[in-house]
Structure formats: structure tokens, C-alpha cells
Design a protein around this motif. Structure first.
Motif, PDB file in Angstrom:
ATOM      1  N   UNK A   8     -68.232   9.024  82.842  1.00 21.47           N
ATOM      2  CA  UNK A   8     -67.616   8.001  81.989  1.00 21.47           C
ATOM      3  C   UNK A   8     -68.673   6.989  81.544  1.00 21.47           C
ATOM      4  N   UNK A   9     -69.550   6.574  82.463  1.00 20.73           N
ATOM      5  CA  UNK A   9     -70.582   5.614  82.122  1.00 20.73           C
ATOM      6  C   UNK A   9     -71.534   6.187  81.071  1.00 20.73           C
ATOM      7  N   UNK A  10     -71.919   7.433  81.222  1.00 21.06           N
ATOM      8  CA  UNK A  10     -72.820   8.054  80.247  1.00 21.06           C
ATOM      9  C   UNK A  10     -72.147   8.247  78.896  1.00 21.06           C
ATOM     10  N   UNK A  11     -70.867   8.517  78.896  1.00 23.89           N
ATOM     11  CA  UNK A  11     -70.178   8.730  77.631  1.00 23.89           C
ATOM     12  C   UNK A  11     -69.990   7.429  76.860  1.00 23.89           C
ATOM     13  N   UNK A  12     -70.077   6.285  77.525  1.00 20.59           N
ATOM     14  CA  UNK A  12     -69.928   4.999  76.859  1.00 20.59           C
ATOM     15  C   UNK A  12     -71.236   4.495  76.250  1.00 20.59           C
ATOM     16  N   UNK A  13     -72.373   5.096  76.619  1.00 22.28           N
ATOM     17  CA  UNK A  13     -73.656   4.677  76.073  1.00 22.28           C
ATOM     18  C   UNK A  13     -73.771   5.130  74.619  1.00 22.28           C
ATOM     19  N   UNK A  14     -74.407   4.280  73.791  1.00 19.91           N
ATOM     20  CA  UNK A  14     -74.579   4.671  72.386  1.00 19.91           C
ATOM     21  C   UNK A  14     -75.521   5.861  72.243  1.00 19.91           C
ATOM     22  N   UNK A  15     -75.254   6.693  71.247  1.00 21.14           N
ATOM     23  CA  UNK A  15     -76.134   7.835  70.979  1.00 21.14           C
ATOM     24  C   UNK A  15     -77.204   7.415  69.972  1.00 21.14           C
ATOM     25  N   UNK A  16     -78.009   8.343  69.492  1.00 22.18           N
ATOM     26  CA  UNK A  16     -79.131   8.042  68.609  1.00 22.18           C
ATOM     27  C   UNK A  16     -78.746   7.309  67.341  1.00 22.18           C
ATOM     28  N   UNK A  17     -77.763   7.816  66.613  1.00 17.74           N
ATOM     29  CA  UNK A  17     -77.375   7.186  65.351  1.00 17.74           C
ATOM     30  C   UNK A  17     -76.724   5.824  65.586  1.00 17.74           C
ATOM     31  N   UNK A  18     -76.032   5.673  66.679  1.00 18.36           N
ATOM     32  CA  UNK A  18     -75.408   4.382  66.986  1.00 18.36           C
ATOM     33  C   UNK A  18     -76.464   3.321  67.282  1.00 18.36           C
ATOM     34  N   UNK A  19     -77.583   3.734  67.926  1.00 23.18           N
ATOM     35  CA  UNK A  19     -78.672   2.783  68.189  1.00 23.18           C
ATOM     36  C   UNK A  19     -79.271   2.291  66.880  1.00 23.18           C
ATOM     37  N   UNK A  20     -79.411   3.168  65.900  1.00 16.23           N
ATOM     38  CA  UNK A  20     -79.963   2.769  64.605  1.00 16.23           C
ATOM     39  C   UNK A  20     -79.067   1.733  63.949  1.00 16.23           C
ATOM     40  N   UNK A  21     -77.776   1.947  64.013  1.00 17.58           N
ATOM     41  CA  UNK A  21     -76.823   0.987  63.441  1.00 17.58           C
ATOM     42  C   UNK A  21     -76.898  -0.346  64.173  1.00 17.58           C
ATOM     43  N   UNK A  22     -76.988  -0.316  65.494  1.00 18.77           N
ATOM     44  CA  UNK A  22     -77.080  -1.543  66.284  1.00 18.77           C
ATOM     45  C   UNK A  22     -78.340  -2.319  65.921  1.00 18.77           C
ATOM     46  N   UNK A  23     -79.474  -1.639  65.828  1.00 17.79           N
ATOM     47  CA  UNK A  23     -80.737  -2.306  65.465  1.00 17.79           C
ATOM     48  C   UNK A  23     -80.643  -2.890  64.066  1.00 17.79           C
ATOM     49  N   UNK A  24     -80.050  -2.173  63.138  1.00 20.58           N
ATOM     50  CA  UNK A  24     -79.886  -2.657  61.781  1.00 20.58           C
ATOM     51  C   UNK A  24     -79.037  -3.926  61.736  1.00 20.58           C
ATOM     52  N   UNK A  25     -77.956  -3.946  62.482  1.00 15.95           N
ATOM     53  CA  UNK A  25     -77.086  -5.135  62.527  1.00 15.95           C
ATOM     54  C   UNK A  25     -77.828  -6.316  63.135  1.00 15.95           C
ATOM     55  N   UNK A  26     -78.614  -6.079  64.186  1.00 13.82           N
ATOM     56  CA  UNK A  26     -79.395  -7.156  64.801  1.00 13.82           C
ATOM     57  C   UNK A  26     -80.400  -7.708  63.807  1.00 13.82           C
ATOM     58  N   UNK A  27     -81.058  -6.830  63.047  1.00  7.55           N
ATOM     59  CA  UNK A  27     -82.002  -7.288  62.031  1.00  7.55           C
ATOM     60  C   UNK A  27     -81.300  -8.124  60.968  1.00  7.55           C
ATOM     61  N   UNK A  28     -80.103  -7.720  60.566  1.00  3.50           N
ATOM     62  CA  UNK A  28     -79.364  -8.492  59.571  1.00  3.50           C
ATOM     63  C   UNK A  28     -78.957  -9.867  60.101  1.00  3.50           C
ATOM     64  N   UNK A  29     -78.543  -9.907  61.361  1.00  2.00           N
ATOM     65  CA  UNK A  29     -78.064 -11.165  61.925  1.00  2.00           C
ATOM     66  C   UNK A  29     -79.188 -12.162  62.200  1.00  2.00           C
ATOM     67  N   UNK A  30     -80.294 -11.679  62.754  1.00  2.97           N
ATOM     68  CA  UNK A  30     -81.331 -12.589  63.222  1.00  2.97           C
ATOM     69  C   UNK A  30     -82.578 -12.610  62.344  1.00  2.97           C
ATOM     70  N   UNK A  31     -82.814 -11.606  61.578  1.00  2.00           N
ATOM     71  CA  UNK A  31     -84.020 -11.540  60.758  1.00  2.00           C
ATOM     72  C   UNK A  31     -85.214 -11.086  61.590  1.00  2.00           C
ATOM     73  N   UNK A  32     -86.238 -10.612  60.908  1.00  2.00           N
ATOM     74  CA  UNK A  32     -87.407 -10.069  61.585  1.00  2.00           C
ATOM     75  C   UNK A  32     -88.228 -11.100  62.333  1.00  2.00           C
ATOM     76  N   UNK A  33     -88.205 -12.351  61.891  1.00  2.00           N
ATOM     77  CA  UNK A  33     -89.026 -13.381  62.526  1.00  2.00           C
ATOM     78  C   UNK A  33     -88.435 -13.871  63.837  1.00  2.00           C
ATOM     79  N   UNK A  34     -87.148 -13.819  63.978  1.00  3.08           N
ATOM     80  CA  UNK A  34     -86.485 -14.327  65.188  1.00  3.08           C
ATOM     81  C   UNK A  34     -86.480 -13.314  66.335  1.00  3.08           C
TER      82      UNK A  34
END
Length: 75
Positions: free
Chosen positions: A7-33
Motif C-alpha cells: 500500500x505504501x509503495x502504491x501511494x508513491x508518485x510514479x515518473x510522470x507524476x514527479x514531472x508534474x509535481x516539479x512543474x507545479x513547484x516551479x510555477x508556484x515558487x519560481x526558479x530563484x526561490x
């Protein structure tokens, strides 16, 4: 594999989900922050580990103090 680890492993994000998460973080905080946020995160983790180590030392000291009189009585 136990059910809880599955169950714990199935809740971890997969490869494409990590890309989306990183993209959202970049949008929220910007590259400098982001480096600033990572430094803060690193300091927080370091502080947490120091706290855990200090707690372990205190527990071991208390354990030694409790066991010390018992050992003296047996001699």
C-alpha cells in the motif's frame, strides 16, 4: 511483500507524476526561490536529526542511571 508495504509503495508518485509535481513547484515558487527552499529544508532535516540524536543520548543516560543501582546491589 506485506500488505502495508504494498500500500505504501502504491501511494508513491510514479515518473510522470514527479514531472508534474516539479512543474507545479516551479510555477508556484519560481526558479530563484527553489535553492533557498532546499537550503531551508536541508537545515530542517539536519536540525531534526540532531534532535533525534540528543533524545537517544538522553534515553541511554537515563537507562544507564536506572541500571546502575541494580548492578551495584548485586555485587
Amino acid at each position: 511483500m506485506t500488505m502495508t508495504s504494498f500500500i505504501a509503495l502504491s501511494l508513491l508518485p510514479s515518473g510522470s507524476e514527479w514531472i508534474i509535481i516539479v512543474f507545479i513547484i516551479l510555477l508556484l515558487f519560481g526558479g530563484k526561490k527553489i535553492p533557498e527552499l532546499m537550503r531551508g529544508l536541508g537545515k530542517g532535516i539536519k536540525s531534526f536529526k540532531q534532535g533525534v540524536d540528543e533524545a537517544k543520548e538522553e534515553i541511554n543516560k537515563a537507562k544507564d542511571e536506572v541500571n546502575e543501582p541494580v548492578e551495584k546491589k548485586q555485587q
